[in-house]
Scaffold this active site. Structure first.
Site, mmCIF file in Angstrom:
data_model
loop_
_atom_site.group_PDB
_atom_site.id
_atom_site.type_symbol
_atom_site.label_atom_id
_atom_site.label_comp_id
_atom_site.label_asym_id
_atom_site.label_seq_id
_atom_site.Cartn_x
_atom_site.Cartn_y
_atom_site.Cartn_z
ATOM 1 N N HIS A 106 0.839 -1.196 0.000
ATOM 2 C CA HIS A 106 0.000 0.000 0.000
ATOM 3 C C HIS A 106 0.865 1.233 0.000
ATOM 4 O O HIS A 106 1.926 1.271 0.611
ATOM 5 C CB HIS A 106 -0.954 0.023 1.210
ATOM 6 C CG HIS A 106 -0.283 -0.225 2.512
ATOM 7 N ND1 HIS A 106 0.039 -1.484 2.959
ATOM 8 C CD2 HIS A 106 0.154 0.618 3.475
ATOM 9 C CE1 HIS A 106 0.628 -1.410 4.131
ATOM 10 N NE2 HIS A 106 0.722 -0.130 4.469
ATOM 11 N N MET A 107 0.389 2.246 -0.685
ATOM 12 C CA MET A 107 1.047 3.553 -0.709
ATOM 13 C C MET A 107 0.216 4.486 0.167
ATOM 14 O O MET A 107 -1.005 4.576 -0.003
ATOM 15 C CB MET A 107 1.086 4.068 -2.148
ATOM 16 C CG MET A 107 1.631 5.468 -2.319
ATOM 17 S SD MET A 107 1.103 6.134 -3.919
ATOM 18 C CE MET A 107 2.419 5.562 -4.972
#
Ligand code: 5GP
Ligand code: ZN
Length: 120
Positions: A106-107
């Protein structure tokens, strides 16, 4: 007798499947983005590839398309959140020292206030 599919119990796969509620801000074929449950700024969105990848250290050469889709989504969300001009930070945590807690890539998109550098 095969091993359990990690996507069954993965919290972000469950959010993507709609099994766990979240405030989704963008969804397309490649990525789903939703608000972090413990935001550290007025804008704190998690941008997650639909494909289950453990973290940024587990990417391979065939992941380019979904990685590009994460950055395109980040630009679109920065615009819709109103932080495209003021600035924002994109973060990938890998491993314990970085505080990584969810084993699905995830960013973090964080913005809406002045962010210190280097991070604490
Ligand atoms: P990490 O530290 O692994 O890079 O970030 C994981 C992030 O996921 C944390 O900021 C945490 O607040 C967020 N998070 C964990 N569980 C949930 C959840 O069930 N829903 C949402 N929306 N965010 C979550
Ligand atoms: Zn997953």
């Amino acid at each position: 007798m095969g091993s359990v599919d990690p996507r069954e119990e993965c919290i972000f796969c469950r959010i993507i499947r709609g099994e766990i509620p979240s405030e989704i801000v963008l969804r397309n074929r490649q990525v789903v983005a939703f608000r972090d449950i413990s935001p550290v700024a007025s804008t704190h969105v998690l941008i997650v590839p639909v494909a289950h990848v453990v973290d940024a250290a587990h990417l391979s050469g065939t992941d380019g398309e979904s990685l590009a889709a994460m950055f395109v989504a980040a630009r679109e969300i920065a615009e819709s959140e109103g932080v495209a001009e003021s600035g924002f930070r994109l973060v990938y945590n890998v491993g314990e020292d970085a505080g990584n807690t969810v084993a699905h890539l995830h960013m973090h998109l964080i913005g809406g206030r002045l962010l210190s550098w280097p991070p604490g």
